[in-house]
Design a protein around this motif. Structure first.
Motif, short mmCIF file in Angstrom:
data_model
loop_
_atom_site.label_atom_id
_atom_site.label_comp_id
_atom_site.label_asym_id
_atom_site.label_seq_id
_atom_site.Cartn_x
_atom_site.Cartn_y
_atom_site.Cartn_z
N TYR A 35 -2.57 -13.27 -33.59
CA TYR A 35 -1.62 -13.38 -34.70
C TYR A 35 -1.94 -14.58 -35.59
CZ TYR A 35 1.45 -9.89 -32.58
OH TYR A 35 1.98 -8.72 -32.10
N ASN A 36 -2.44 -15.66 -35.00
CA ASN A 36 -2.76 -16.87 -35.76
C ASN A 36 -4.14 -16.83 -36.38
OD1 ASN A 36 -0.27 -18.04 -35.16
ND2 ASN A 36 -1.03 -18.96 -33.27
N GLY A 37 -4.88 -15.75 -36.18
CA GLY A 37 -6.20 -15.63 -36.79
C GLY A 37 -7.26 -16.50 -36.15
N PHE A 207 -4.12 -10.41 -40.40
CA PHE A 207 -3.47 -11.19 -41.44
C PHE A 207 -2.16 -11.76 -40.91
CE2 PHE A 207 -6.07 -8.20 -43.94
CZ PHE A 207 -6.80 -9.12 -44.66
N THR A 208 -2.01 -13.07 -41.07
CA THR A 208 -0.85 -13.71 -40.49
C THR A 208 0.46 -13.27 -41.13
OG1 THR A 208 -1.20 -15.58 -41.99
CG2 THR A 208 -2.17 -15.74 -39.80
N TRP A 209 0.42 -12.80 -42.36
CA TRP A 209 1.66 -12.39 -43.01
C TRP A 209 2.18 -11.06 -42.46
CZ3 TRP A 209 1.47 -7.74 -45.60
CH2 TRP A 209 0.22 -7.28 -45.96
N THR A 210 1.36 -10.33 -41.70
CA THR A 210 1.82 -9.10 -41.07
C THR A 210 2.26 -9.31 -39.63
OG1 THR A 210 -0.39 -8.51 -40.26
CG2 THR A 210 0.21 -7.79 -42.49
N ALA A 211 2.10 -10.51 -39.11
CA ALA A 211 2.38 -10.77 -37.70
C ALA A 211 3.83 -11.20 -37.52
CB ALA A 211 1.45 -11.85 -37.16
N GLU A 214 6.29 -15.81 -33.54
CA GLU A 214 6.23 -16.09 -32.12
C GLU A 214 6.56 -17.56 -31.87
OE1 GLU A 214 5.69 -13.97 -29.70
OE2 GLU A 214 5.37 -12.21 -30.98
N ASP A 215 6.93 -17.87 -30.63
CA ASP A 215 7.21 -19.25 -30.25
C ASP A 215 5.90 -20.04 -30.21
OD1 ASP A 215 9.86 -18.60 -29.98
OD2 ASP A 215 9.70 -18.14 -27.83
N HIS A 216 5.95 -21.23 -30.80
CA HIS A 216 4.77 -22.09 -30.82
C HIS A 216 4.76 -22.93 -29.54
CE1 HIS A 216 1.36 -23.76 -32.87
NE2 HIS A 216 1.80 -24.99 -32.71
N THR A 217 3.67 -22.80 -28.78
CA THR A 217 3.57 -23.46 -27.48
C THR A 217 2.50 -24.53 -27.51
OG1 THR A 217 1.99 -21.76 -26.73
CG2 THR A 217 4.33 -21.40 -26.25
N LEU A 218 2.56 -25.42 -26.51
CA LEU A 218 1.56 -26.47 -26.38
C LEU A 218 0.23 -25.88 -25.93
CD1 LEU A 218 3.63 -29.26 -24.57
CD2 LEU A 218 2.84 -29.29 -26.93
N ASP A 219 -0.84 -26.33 -26.55
CA ASP A 219 -2.17 -25.86 -26.19
C ASP A 219 -3.17 -26.94 -26.56
OD1 ASP A 219 -4.54 -24.55 -25.68
OD2 ASP A 219 -3.91 -22.66 -26.57
#
Length: 550
Positions: A35-37, A207-211, A214-219
């Motif tokens: 989703y984030n490309g 494309f991120t605009w179609t995704a 989601e929750d942003h997690t630590l990575d």
């Protein structure tokens, strides 16, 4: 894998690659990267549309055959639907909710190790928060991974008691965290049950605009790769993209095996080129690459990175001023890209186009192109041997380009024609006048500026005059044509041209068949009118006919 089998000593690079591999395993079922490309991550719907059938079990296959699978698109993506217009365009899959093995896996703030600890073999320090809410400080050394006695504010690199040294990070976490051992085993079993095609990373990004959101997690690995180097894998190795792209297209294709090898090479090289150009374009807009002309204003600056040339979609030298200025320059990039795709699809041996990628990022259009050998050593005007670079003021032609472009005229529907050059003499061309041809130092003929490959759309005009309006039929004027447009580069799409040609061909075939049927009917009528009515043996008229005549 080599390190695990033979217990090879770790280096800093090996430790970072091992950490990256563990992170990939933990997130192997998570679609967030796609989703984030993130490069190399993509979505797959094979299991979604096959109802989980991977071909390994006959029972599953029979069960899936009995079930009815609805492959129709959702209602909200169909034209005219007003329901849920801002919903994600991808199907929602329940199996994309992976099992969580760890809460946090990140690099420690105690990095890098001090000099005395480097002498002891310490490479990097890690912080881990398990599912049992236990904080772990792990040391990656040349011999493997072990727990240390450091805390968030006290540095103590000595091994924890009892001392546990494991060659794999997964093995160490499995020993200290029962939840990790259970969930990681279940995660790997679920991953193995996937179809092999879903486990192969594909270069097609989402494309991120179609995704969905989601929750942003630590990575830690994602954060390090974003703002640091790629561990010597990509960024520090400059590749000659032009030679790679042209070399792949020059591969032989006489047999089926050669054609398959050629197509695979072209696909792989083009995917790597697009990924590198995208990273370079984002770095240009983020200000991480120095321009080659820093004295110019920001929108006129150009950049060089990884043997790629980057420019922005602005009218730099007022070349597009008669066509619409910056708006025309912005549209010319896409027109040029479509022209390059058209000539590449024709695939004429000996004719070369430069690699081109158009990236729209943060409201700016960036054009990434490969560099023709020798183009930077001399002025572009001096190297042009075909076409015009000044809107038709000076026009050149070259027999080699005419011969090659003439082979593309049938597929692209471009007829050889003549124009007047700067000396008012006729010059023969087989392309748009803006298309220029350059002979590189490698001996290859290159064509550039392919924005006039397809015919213009006369329904949209840059400027409106009374003469042009008089030429338009009154029926079209009643619908508001011609429409005023912000630039004069509006062109017909290649799909429309092919559809029009197919339509005219069908009309022609219908007309020919109708004419042939009429000619056949006339010939049959003529034969019947000229054939005498007589007895087949004596040549006399039959008696019945004679009686009827009387």
């Amino acid at each position: 894998v080599f390190s695990l089998l033979f217990n090879k000593s770790y280096s800093v690079r090996d430790a970072r690659l091992h950490l990256r591999h563990v992170r990939d395993l933990l997130r192997s079922l998570d679609p967030t990267d796609a989703y984030n490309g993130v490069n190399g991550s993509s979505l797959s719907y094979l299991t979604f549309y096959t109802t989980g059938n991977n071909g390994n079990s006959v029972g599953k296959r029979r069960a899936s055959e009995r079930e009815s699978v609805d492959c129709s698109p959702p209602e909200y993506v169909l034209p005219g639907s007003k329901e849920r217009p801002l919903c994600p365009l991808q199907p929602v899959r329940e199996d994309w909710k992976p099992l969580q093995c760890l809460r946090v896996l990140t690099l420690s703030s105690w990095n890098p190790p001090p000099g005395n600890r480097k002498m002891h073999g310490d490479l990097i320090y890690l912080n881990v928060l398990t599912m049992e809410d236990r904080e772990l400080n792990i040391t990656s050394s040349t011999r493997g991974f072990f727990l240390n006695q450091s805390t968030a504010f006290n540095f103590n690199p000595k091994p924890a008691v009892p001392k546990t040294l494991c060659h794999s990070l997964v093995e160490l976490l499995s020993q200290v965290s029962p939840a990790f051992r259970k969930n990681f085993t279940a995660l790997q079993k679920k991953r193995v049950q996937q179809h092999p095609y879903e486990r192969i990373a594909a270069p097609f990004q989402v494309f991120t605009w179609t995704a969905p959101h989601e929750d942003h997690t630590l990575d830690c690995v994602r954060a390090e790769e974003t703002h640091a180097s790629y561990m010597g894998q990509d960024e520090h190795t400059s590749r000659d993209w032009n030679e790679e792209l042209q070399g792949c297209r020059e591969l032989p294709g006489s047999s089926l095996q050669e054609r398959l090898h050629r197509e695979r090479s072209i696909f792989k090289t083009n995917s790597d080129f697009v990924a590198a150009a995208t990273r370079g374009a984002t770095a240009v807009i983020d200000g991480n690459i120095m321009p080659i002309n820093p004295g110019e204003s920001p929108h006129l600056q150009m950049f060089m990175w990884n043997n790629l040339f980057f420019s922005q979609g602005f009218d730099v030298s007022e070349h597009y001023r008669p066509l619409g200025g910056n708006t025309a320059a912005h549209a010319a990039a896409i027109c040029d890209l479509r022209g390059a795709q058209a000539y590449a699809s024709v695939d004429i041996e000996g004719l070369h186009t430069i690699g081109t990628v158009v990236v729209d990022y943060r409201g700016v259009r960036v054009i990434a192109q490969t560099i023709i050998p020798g183009i930077l050593e001399k002025n572009q005007e001096e190297s042009i041997v075909y076409g015009s670079n000044d809107n038709g003021k000076t026009v050149f032609t070259h027999p080699r380009f005419l011969e090659l472009l003439d082979k593309t005229s049938k597929q692209l529907r471009i007829q050889r024609h003549q124009v007047l050059d700067h000396n008012n003499r006729p010059v023969e061309l087989c392309s748009g006048i803006e298309t220029i041809g350059i002979l590189g130092n490698d001996g290859r003929p290159y064509i550039l500026d392919l924005l006039r490959t397809f015919p213009p759309d006369l329904n949209f005009q840059f400027s409106e005059t009374e003469e042009r309006r008089e030429e338009v039929p009154k029926e079209c004027q009643s619908f508001g044509y011609p429409c005023l447009h912000c630039h004069s580069l509006a062109s017909l799409r290649p799909e429309l041209i092919e559809a029009f040609i197919q339509h005219r061909y069908e009309l022609f075939m219908k007309m020919v068949s109708h004419e042939l049927s009429q000619l056949t009917e006339q010939d049959e009528a003529t034969e019947w009118s000229e054939k005498p009515i007589c007895d087949s043996d004596t040549g006399e008229r039959p008696a019945a006919s004679a009686d009827m005549g009387e």
